[in-house]
Design a protein around this motif. Structure first.
Motif, PDB file in Angstrom:
ATOM      1  N   ASP A  75      -8.096 -69.256 -27.093  1.00 28.53           N
ATOM      2  CA  ASP A  75      -9.063 -70.348 -27.287  1.00 28.53           C
ATOM      3  C   ASP A  75     -10.501 -69.841 -27.338  1.00 28.53           C
ATOM      4  O   ASP A  75     -11.430 -70.502 -26.869  1.00 28.53           O
ATOM      5  N   ALA A  76     -10.674 -68.643 -27.876  1.00 24.96           N
ATOM      6  CA  ALA A  76     -11.997 -68.057 -28.066  1.00 24.96           C
ATOM      7  C   ALA A  76     -11.883 -66.976 -29.114  1.00 24.96           C
ATOM      8  O   ALA A  76     -10.800 -66.422 -29.337  1.00 24.96           O
ATOM      9  N   ASN A  77     -12.966 -66.671 -29.788  1.00 27.04           N
ATOM     10  CA  ASN A  77     -12.929 -65.611 -30.776  1.00 27.04           C
ATOM     11  C   ASN A  77     -12.583 -64.297 -30.101  1.00 27.04           C
ATOM     12  O   ASN A  77     -13.279 -63.858 -29.182  1.00 27.04           O
ATOM     13  N   CYS A  78     -11.457 -63.690 -30.530  1.00 30.69           N
ATOM     14  CA  CYS A  78     -10.950 -62.450 -29.916  1.00 30.69           C
ATOM     15  C   CYS A  78     -10.748 -62.628 -28.410  1.00 30.69           C
ATOM     16  O   CYS A  78     -10.992 -61.712 -27.613  1.00 30.69           O
ATOM     17  N   GLY A  79     -10.280 -63.810 -28.017  1.00 31.75           N
ATOM     18  CA  GLY A  79     -10.057 -64.101 -26.606  1.00 31.75           C
ATOM     19  C   GLY A  79      -8.744 -63.527 -26.100  1.00 31.75           C
ATOM     20  O   GLY A  79      -7.975 -62.918 -26.847  1.00 31.75           O
ATOM     21  N   SER A  80      -8.491 -63.744 -24.808  1.00 26.37           N
ATOM     22  CA  SER A  80      -7.283 -63.228 -24.170  1.00 26.37           C
ATOM     23  C   SER A  80      -6.329 -64.358 -23.835  1.00 26.37           C
ATOM     24  O   SER A  80      -6.737 -65.393 -23.291  1.00 26.37           O
ATOM     25  N   ASP A  81      -5.043 -64.155 -24.147  1.00 25.66           N
ATOM     26  CA  ASP A  81      -4.008 -65.115 -23.753  1.00 25.66           C
ATOM     27  C   ASP A  81      -3.355 -64.702 -22.435  1.00 25.66           C
ATOM     28  O   ASP A  81      -2.355 -65.277 -22.030  1.00 25.66           O
TER      29      ASP A  81
ATOM     30  N   HIS B  51      -5.948 -61.795 -31.306  1.00 23.65           N
ATOM     31  CA  HIS B  51      -6.211 -62.587 -32.505  1.00 23.65           C
ATOM     32  C   HIS B  51      -7.677 -62.997 -32.533  1.00 23.65           C
ATOM     33  O   HIS B  51      -8.235 -63.357 -31.492  1.00 23.65           O
ATOM     34  N   ASN B  52      -8.279 -62.986 -33.697  1.00 24.56           N
ATOM     35  CA  ASN B  52      -9.670 -63.431 -33.752  1.00 24.56           C
ATOM     36  C   ASN B  52      -9.779 -64.945 -33.652  1.00 24.56           C
ATOM     37  O   ASN B  52     -10.760 -65.472 -33.119  1.00 24.56           O
ATOM     38  N   GLU B  53      -8.758 -65.666 -34.113  1.00 23.55           N
ATOM     39  CA  GLU B  53      -8.741 -67.125 -34.035  1.00 23.55           C
ATOM     40  C   GLU B  53      -7.330 -67.606 -34.357  1.00 23.55           C
ATOM     41  O   GLU B  53      -6.425 -66.813 -34.587  1.00 23.55           O
TER      42      GLU B  53
END
Length: 317
Positions: free
Chosen positions: A241-247, A255-257
Motif C-alpha cells: 500500500d505504498a510505492n515500493c512498500g513492504s508486505d 512491487h512499485n504499485e
C-alpha cells in the motif's frame, strides 16, 4: 527477493491515512467493476483513527508473528475453519443461491490447498516459493436478511443490527462472510487480526461472491474471497500500500504499485533491483483469472495467527 525487519515503527508506517469511502449511488452499486478495488487498508485506517489502542495490538501481533516465524514455532497442524455466510439482499440477484455460496467455499478450499487448476501456471522463477497453505473451509451456516438499503459502504454497517445488518456469529471460532451490495466500486474488504470482535470478518459484494457468472467478469471466479480471506489471515497487499512498500513477507518481490488486468510475464518492478513482480499472487489487484498463488512466506505469516498466543488461536493448530 527482499528481506524485512519487523518492528513497531515499521508496523506504524503501514497505517497511512487515506480518503474516506462515501456511500455510493444506486447506479454505482449495481455497476460491474472492471478494475479490482479492495477497501481493507482504508477500513483499517478508519479503525486506527477511531481506536488508537488498535495500533498497539497490531504491533504486538507483528512482533508475535515475526518471533513465531524466526523461532520455528509454526507446525503443520490441520486448520479447519467453519464459515458463516450472512446474505443481505434488496434484489433477487443479491439473494445469492446456496449453490453460489458453496462455490465460494469450494474456491477457498482449492486456492488455500494448491488444488486450483492454474496453480501449475506459476512461473519457474517462483516455483520454489509457491505454497500449499493447507487450511480448509467448511460451510457452517447461511443467514439471510431482506433489506431496503441500496448500498452498505465500508463503515461496517452490514455487521450492525442497529443499522439493518447482521451481527457476526461466534467470530472467535467462525469466519463470518457478508454478501451484500457494497457500492463505490469496492469488491470487498476484510478486518485484519486485532480488530474488534463485533466487526470481525470479510465483506464481499454479492456480484463477486463465488462463481458468479460471466456477467460479473473479470471478477467472477471467487478470487475476491481468496484475496480478502488472505487479509483476514494477516496478509497485506503485495505492494505494501505504498510505492515500493513492504508486505512484511520476505519471499515476495518488491512491487512499485498494484497491478491490474492480466499483466504480461515477466513484469518488472521499477523499485531497487528491478525484480520481476509476482503479479499472479492473490494479494495483487489483477483479474481473477490472473491470480493463482500464495508464497511460502505468506503461508508462514498466516499460520502464525493460529498458534497458541496468536490472535486467531481459538481456531487452533
Amino acid at each position: 527477493m527482499k528481506k524485512i525487519l519487523i518492528s513497531a515503527v515499521t508496523a506504524l508506517l503501514l497505517f497511512s491515512c487515506q480518503n474516506d469511502q462515501s456511500e455510493s449511488t444506486d447506479s454505482e452499486a449495481t455497476a460491474v467493476s472492471t478494475r479490482r478495488a479492495c477497501a481493507s487498508q482504508q477500513v483499517l485506517d478508519d479503525q486506527l483513527r477511531a481506536d488508537p489502542t488498535l495500533a498497539i495490538r497490531m504491533n504486538e501481533i507483528e512482533a508475535f508473528t515475526n518471533k513465531s516465524i524466526l523461532t520455528n514455532r509454526l507446525v503443520n497442524g490441520k486448520i479447519e475453519i467453519p464459515v458463516v455466510v450472512n446474505v443481505l439482499y434488496r434484489t433477487a440477484a443479491q439473494n445469492i443461491s446456496d449453490a453460489q455460496i458453496q462455490s465460494q467455499i469450494d474456491v477457498l478450499n482449492k486456492d488455500f490447498n494448491a488444488l486450483n487448476s492454474d496453480y501449475n501456471s506459476v512461473p519457474a522463477l517462483f516455483s520454489g516459493v509457491k505454497a500449499n497453505v493447507g487450511i480448509t473451509f467448511v460451510l457452517d451456516q447461511i443467514i439471510r436478511k431482506s433489506t431496503t438499503k441500496t448500498s452498505w459502504g465500508t463503515n461496517d454497517a452490514m455487521k450492525k443490527v442497529a443499522q439493518g445488518g447482521l451481527a457476526p456469529t461466534s467470530p472467535a471460532t467462525k469466519l463470518n462472510l457478508w454478501a451484500c451490495a457494497i457500492g463505490g466500486g469496492i469488491l470487498g474488504y476484510a478486518q485484519f487480526p486485532g480488530g474488534a470482535a463485533a466487526t470481525d470478518g470479510v465483506v464481499i459484494d454479492s456480484k463477486y461472491f463465488g462463481l458468479s457468472g460471466a456477467a460479473n467478469a473479470p471478477f467472477n471466479l471467487g478470487r475476491t474471497g481468496t484475496h480478502e480471506v488472505g487479509h483476514w489471515m494477516n496478509l497485506r497487499h503485495i505492494w505494501g500500500d505504498a510505492n515500493c512498500g513492504s508486505d512484511l513477507v520476505s519471499d515476495t518481490p518488491t512491487h512499485n504499485e498494484e497491478n491490474y488486468g492480466v499483466p504480461a510475464y515477466p513484469h518488472y518492478s521499477t523499485c531497487t533491483g528491478t525484480p520481476v513482480e509476482m503479479t499472479m499472487n492473490y494479494m495483487d489487484y489483477v483479474d481473477d483469472n490472473a491470480m493463482y498463488m500464495f508464497s511460502q512466506g505468506q503461508k508462514n505469516r498466516m499460520a502464525a495467527i493460529f498458534v497458541t498466543g496468536g490472535p486467531r488461536a481459538a481456531f487452533g493448530i
